[in-house]
Design a protein around this motif. Structure first.
Motif, PDB file in Angstrom:
ATOM      1  N   GLN A 259      57.492  48.564   2.018  1.00 55.60           N
ATOM      2  CA  GLN A 259      56.640  47.699   1.216  1.00 55.60           C
ATOM      3  C   GLN A 259      55.196  48.054   1.546  1.00 55.60           C
ATOM      4  O   GLN A 259      54.753  47.921   2.683  1.00 55.60           O
ATOM      5  CB  GLN A 259      56.930  46.228   1.554  1.00 55.60           C
ATOM      6  CG  GLN A 259      56.641  45.243   0.436  1.00 55.60           C
ATOM      7  CD  GLN A 259      55.163  45.026   0.200  1.00 55.60           C
ATOM      8  OE1 GLN A 259      54.398  45.016   1.143  1.00 55.60           O
ATOM      9  NE2 GLN A 259      54.772  44.863  -1.051  1.00 55.60           N
ATOM     10  N   ARG A 260      54.467  48.535   0.545  1.00 59.31           N
ATOM     11  CA  ARG A 260      53.147  49.105   0.814  1.00 59.31           C
ATOM     12  C   ARG A 260      52.156  48.064   1.319  1.00 59.31           C
ATOM     13  O   ARG A 260      51.230  48.395   2.050  1.00 59.31           O
ATOM     14  CB  ARG A 260      52.598  49.790  -0.444  1.00 59.31           C
ATOM     15  CG  ARG A 260      53.491  50.896  -0.993  1.00 59.31           C
ATOM     16  CD  ARG A 260      53.793  51.959   0.055  1.00 59.31           C
ATOM     17  NE  ARG A 260      54.742  52.952  -0.399  1.00 59.31           N
ATOM     18  CZ  ARG A 260      54.408  54.128  -0.914  1.00 59.31           C
ATOM     19  NH1 ARG A 260      53.138  54.453  -1.048  1.00 59.31           N
ATOM     20  NH2 ARG A 260      55.339  54.977  -1.289  1.00 59.31           N
ATOM     21  N   GLY A 261      52.326  46.807   0.920  1.00 58.19           N
ATOM     22  CA  GLY A 261      51.378  45.798   1.360  1.00 58.19           C
ATOM     23  C   GLY A 261      51.510  45.452   2.830  1.00 58.19           C
ATOM     24  O   GLY A 261      50.520  45.177   3.505  1.00 58.19           O
ATOM     25  N   SER A 262      52.753  45.468   3.330  1.00 56.96           N
ATOM     26  CA  SER A 262      52.987  45.065   4.719  1.00 56.96           C
ATOM     27  C   SER A 262      53.345  46.225   5.637  1.00 56.96           C
ATOM     28  O   SER A 262      53.332  46.076   6.858  1.00 56.96           O
ATOM     29  CB  SER A 262      54.126  44.035   4.772  1.00 56.96           C
ATOM     30  OG  SER A 262      55.351  44.628   4.340  1.00 56.96           O
ATOM     31  N   ASP A 263      53.706  47.396   5.067  1.00 49.33           N
ATOM     32  CA  ASP A 263      54.184  48.545   5.833  1.00 49.33           C
ATOM     33  C   ASP A 263      55.474  48.232   6.571  1.00 49.33           C
ATOM     34  O   ASP A 263      55.769  48.808   7.624  1.00 49.33           O
ATOM     35  CB  ASP A 263      53.128  49.039   6.828  1.00 49.33           C
ATOM     36  CG  ASP A 263      52.104  49.968   6.177  1.00 49.33           C
ATOM     37  OD1 ASP A 263      52.386  50.462   5.069  1.00 49.33           O
ATOM     38  OD2 ASP A 263      51.034  50.179   6.772  1.00 49.33           O
ATOM     39  N   TYR A 315      53.409  41.063  11.968  1.00 45.79           N
ATOM     40  CA  TYR A 315      54.323  40.151  11.284  1.00 45.79           C
ATOM     41  C   TYR A 315      55.554  39.755  12.107  1.00 45.79           C
ATOM     42  O   TYR A 315      56.054  38.646  11.964  1.00 45.79           O
ATOM     43  CB  TYR A 315      54.809  40.790   9.978  1.00 45.79           C
ATOM     44  CG  TYR A 315      53.704  41.092   9.006  1.00 45.79           C
ATOM     45  CD1 TYR A 315      52.985  40.061   8.405  1.00 45.79           C
ATOM     46  CD2 TYR A 315      53.366  42.402   8.681  1.00 45.79           C
ATOM     47  CE1 TYR A 315      51.959  40.328   7.499  1.00 45.79           C
ATOM     48  CE2 TYR A 315      52.350  42.686   7.776  1.00 45.79           C
ATOM     49  CZ  TYR A 315      51.655  41.645   7.191  1.00 45.79           C
ATOM     50  OH  TYR A 315      50.646  41.907   6.299  1.00 45.79           O
ATOM     51  N   HIS A 328      58.772  41.720   1.751  1.00 48.41           N
ATOM     52  CA  HIS A 328      57.828  41.418   0.675  1.00 48.41           C
ATOM     53  C   HIS A 328      57.080  40.109   0.909  1.00 48.41           C
ATOM     54  O   HIS A 328      56.111  39.828   0.212  1.00 48.41           O
ATOM     55  CB  HIS A 328      58.560  41.355  -0.670  1.00 48.41           C
ATOM     56  CG  HIS A 328      59.133  42.678  -1.089  1.00 48.41           C
ATOM     57  ND1 HIS A 328      58.351  43.778  -1.334  1.00 48.41           N
ATOM     58  CD2 HIS A 328      60.412  43.067  -1.293  1.00 48.41           C
ATOM     59  CE1 HIS A 328      59.128  44.797  -1.677  1.00 48.41           C
ATOM     60  NE2 HIS A 328      60.376  44.394  -1.656  1.00 48.41           N
ATOM     61  N   ASN A 329      57.552  39.301   1.844  1.00 46.63           N
ATOM     62  CA  ASN A 329      56.882  38.042   2.158  1.00 46.63           C
ATOM     63  C   ASN A 329      56.921  37.857   3.672  1.00 46.63           C
ATOM     64  O   ASN A 329      57.619  36.989   4.189  1.00 46.63           O
ATOM     65  CB  ASN A 329      57.566  36.872   1.442  1.00 46.63           C
ATOM     66  CG  ASN A 329      56.786  35.576   1.588  1.00 46.63           C
ATOM     67  OD1 ASN A 329      55.623  35.582   2.002  1.00 46.63           O
ATOM     68  ND2 ASN A 329      57.428  34.459   1.273  1.00 46.63           N
TER      69      ASN A 329
END
Length: 831
Positions: A259-263, A315, A328-329
């Motif tokens: 997921q590019r936003g969170s890696d 995270y 994704h979240n």
């Protein structure tokens, strides 16, 4: 409740120093003062000798009772041969009829200075082990255990040969075997995406009609991504780039699919199209995409480990916990429990040079071991047992070793000593060491995995050894996932193969630890108590070791101003918070309640599990066979079903229900039997419900487990939505499940009733619990008109009861079904 601290207004220039001394010696009163004491060389030597003796007991038992089998069954004192013992599901995928434990242990023999035994074991391997067996094995497990074992043993043999002292006869035979095995694993990579199949047949590959594999569509992230170190080493030792190329391609695909936003990455992926099947990110996924690449970074320095590590720390790592989040979240935790494999992560963080979170998480794990003797296979964020088994995993010992080498703090020697003592006290059996079936009961399991010899004794021995006590410089080698030794010199022996990553390279943001080797003298000079100041905040995290205080709690006088914020901030920085103390409605000026920040989440009482039943009601059982079952936290609530759920049972194909259901037509309208393992309960339930099953009975794959010795637990979901699962689900331990499957084998049709324990069919509420009293009546004793001759008389209490059929050698056997409060005579001729 925290202890009460009575503070009297008083000014003092040395307030900070006094607070520290008084709090550390009076308030906190650390439970085990010995933990921080230095260990004399004599004591280290004694413990090291004890570890060698334990290894001799385990290895000697395997060679005496099990070899050439893959594993030792320490309770049965015999070898575990796949196909001859009851199937344990995916656990058996490690067994390939290639003397697994011997190969996995080879380089451990060198580490423990057992060079004669090593030379003999290498000769046995070359003489006895064959790799062309018609067996389906796990690609992941075979890579880290067997391929890694052969490469580590070759590395040690080559080192000894070059010294001219031993192994002069050796001609790289182990490397040739490793190359053969690598070629047998390569067919698994024959997919559109480049992600490997999870299983391969050693003789027939994957897609051959005889292979019995190739139908899988999914694999775990760890299974696909942890091939790089062994395959790269094999390429550089053999000169054939194909192995490293395939492993690197798989790793690059995983990174590309992040997921590019969170890696972050998920935990299960489709090997054909690269779509994520499960999008939760755990420490297991972190292990895949960081641990091996981090070690591989030593060889190639061409990976994305730094970006991924920052994502993990942002995270997943919430010291001292490691969370499970959605890729994704990632701000939302998807489950409330952690598994024991997370114990590898502090060691990884030490390799990264990030000591503070490593110390925090390791201390949390140590407190859990104090509470349960060993790390449970899974435990909740409140440190309650979620899955109770402990298969003698070595990850906690691994992290303990790395932390000691990084800090030099003798505390970690004491931690290692506790591991040794608990293994000897709670796992040692006459024929080796047995896995713990449940940490709450201490019951054993007939299992001693190869990683116990490959890793546990290696890390423990190195923990208590000085560098000059080894036959080689340990700093010249890196450890694989299975703790096999590969030379760092491979990084210069041959350039790495070119990756297939098509993304433009991006400049990595440097940080303090990017290229550092951990050293307290370098990173934290003149601060030998660095590790202790971090640990102390987590000392009583689980409640174990906290001193008992009678009520009311005795106060401690400290020089603290009522309104002075400096000492309050000082306490807060030490991990202690102060709140005004109110008693009987009166607030006492200058009186505070002290509470450790780490105690904010208190350990609650064990969650009580309401037992369910599986009752066999078709002939010849007629309700007499009743099996205790565990519930699920999702699906139909059987406690709200007045009459339970009734149906005929059908065995699922495949038995684990982790792939497409092959006998959906047979299952429709019936209760499915499925084996635990390979995938989550929720995934199985979804498939079986779609196949038309009206209920599912899961059977434990752990051989010998039973409800008498193992506490029941509630099955949980996989972090995704389970609201659409509406059928009832129950869990049977292995021994109860064996009774059910045996009944199905003996009878063409078996009807069962799934219901709560208190609604058991045929249960009565009479004073005698529904039991019958019986006696032999004398001849002529009964009233006129009744049968004459020897008569068996039954006196029943209440309700209609089906009396158990007695087996008489003479003719005239019969059942008696009667209403209550009746005197019944059943005459048996010839009695």
């Amino acid at each position: 409740m925290g202890a009460k601290l009575f503070c009297w207004p008083q000014s003092s220039p040395g307030i900070a120093m006094m607070l520290r001394a008084l709090l550390l010696t009076g308030l906190l009163s650390w439970a085990n003062g010995q933990e921080g004491q230095a260990m004399l060389p004599e004591e280290k030597s004694k413990i090291r000798d004890q570890i060698v003796e334990m290894f001799d007991h385990a290895y000697g038992s395997y060679m005496k009772y099990a070899y050439p089998a893959d594993e030792l069954m320490p309770l049965s004192c015999r070898g575990r041969v796949r196909g001859l013992e009851p199937n344990r599901g995916d656990i058996d995928d490690s067994l390939g009829k290639f003397s697994l434990t011997l190969i996995d242990t080879l380089d451990t023999l060198v580490v423990l200075n057992k060079l004669d035994e090593f030379e003999d074991a290498v000769r046995r391997t070359l003489r006895d082990v064959r790799l062309d067996n018609d067996v389906v094995v796990s690609v992941f497990e075979t890579n880290i255990r067997v391929l890694g074992g052969l490469l580590g043993a070759h590395t040690m043999a080559d080192m000894l040969r070059q010294r001219g002292e031993r192994m002069q006869w050796y001609r790289d035979e182990l490397l040739h075997m490793a190359k053969e095995l690598g070629n047998r694993l390569l067919p698994a990579f024959n997919t559109t995406s480049g992600l490997p199949y999870p299983r391969v047949n050693l003789r027939y590959g994957v897609l051959n009609p005889l292979s019995r594999t190739g139908t899988e569509s999914d694999t775990c992230t760890a299974c696909a991504g942890t091939m790089i170190l062994e395959f790269a080493a094999l390429s550089r030792l053999s000169g054939e780039a194909v192995f490293e190329e395939n492993a690197r391609k798989a790793l690059d695909v995983l990174w590309e699919k992040r997921q590019r936003g969170s890696d972050l990455v998920g935990t299960v992926i489709n090997i054909h199209n690269g779509d994520w099947v499960r999008r939760d990110n755990t420490h297991s996924a972190a292990q895949t995409t960081h641990t091996q690449p981090l070690r591989q970074h030593t060889l190639s320095r061409s990976d994305n480990t730094h970006s991924h590590y920052r994502a993990i720390m942002k995270y997943i790592s919430q010291p001292p916990l490691l969370l499970n989040v959605h890729m994704h979240n990632p701000t939302v935790s998807v489950r409330s429990w952690m598994d024991s494999l997370l114990a590898f992560f502090p060691g990884l963080q030490v390799l990264r040079g990030d000591l503070k979170p490593a110390i925090e998480t390791h201390e949390m794990l140590y407190q859990v071991t104090k509470q349960h003797k060993f790390l449970p296979e899974a435990f909740t964020t409140e440190f309650r047992v979620h899955w109770g088994q402990h298969p003698l995993r070595p990850e906690f010992a691994e992290s303990t070793y790395y932390l000691y080498k990084a800090t030099g703090d003798p505390y970690y020697l004491r931690v290692g000593q506790s591991i040794v003592e608990k293994l000897n006290t709670h796992a040692r059996v006459p024929c080796g060491f047995a896995a713990v079936q449940d940490v709450r009961t201490g019951a054993h399991e007939d299992r001693m995995d190869s990683f116990f010899l490959a890793e546990m004794f290696k890390y423990l021995y190195l923990l208590f050894s000085e560098k000059n006590q080894l036959h080689f410089d340990i700093d010249d080698y890196i450890f694989t996932t299975e703790a096999h030794l590969l030379p760092v010199s491979l990084s210069t022996s041959q350039p790495p193969c070119r990756g297939n990553n098509t993304e433009a390279p991006t400049a990595l943001e440097e940080d303090l630890f990017t290229y550092s080797c951990p050293s307290t003298q370098t990173l934290f000079p003149n601060n030998p108590s660095f590790a202790k100041t971090i640990r102390d905040s987590y000392k009583y995290l689980t409640g174990v070791g906290r001193a008992f205080h009678a009520s009311p709690v005795r106060g401690i006088e400290l020089p603290l101003h009522d309104h002075g914020m400096e000492p309050v901030e000082f306490l807060r920085n030490m991990g202690i918070s102060l709140t005004p103390l109110s008693e009987a409605g009166e607030v006492h000026k200058g009186v505070y309640r002290v509470k450790l920040v780490a105690e904010v989440t208190q350990t609650t009482e064990e969650e009580e599990v309401e037992p369910l039943l599986v009752q066999l009601i078709s002939p010849p059982f007629l309700g007499r066979t009743v099996l205790t079952a565990g519930p699920a936290k999702f699906g139909m609530d059987l406690t709200k079903q007045e009459h339970g759920v009734k149906g005929s049972i059908v065995k699922t194909s495949p038995y684990t229900a982790c792939g497409p259901i092959e006998n959906a037509e047979d299952l429709s309208g019936h209760i499915a039997l499925a084996l635990r393992g390979d995938c989550m309960f929720a995934a199985k339930a979804h498939r079986l419900q779609e196949a038309g099953a009206i209920g599912v009975i899961f059977i434990d794959h752990r051989e010998g487990s039973n409800s008498a010795e193992t506490p029941l637990f509630q099955m949980v979901g996989d972090g995704g939505s389970t609201a659409d699962i509406t059928i009832p689900l129950v869990f049977l331990f292995s021994q109860e499940g064996a009774l059910l499957t045996s009944a199905l084998e003996d009878h063409s049709n078996v009807d069962v009733l799934m219901l709560p324990k208190e609604r058991r069919l045929g249960k009565t509420t009479g004073k005698r619990g529904g039991l019958c009293r019986f006696r032999l009546a004398e001849e002529g004793e009964l009233e006129d008109g009744e049968a004459r001759g020897p008569t068996l008389q039954f006196v029943l209490e209440k309700g209609e009861v089906v009396l158990e059929e007695e087996e008489y050698k003479q003719q005239g056997d019969r059942d008696c079904t009667v209403p209550c409060n009746k005197l019944v005579s059943c005459q048996f001729s010839g009695v």
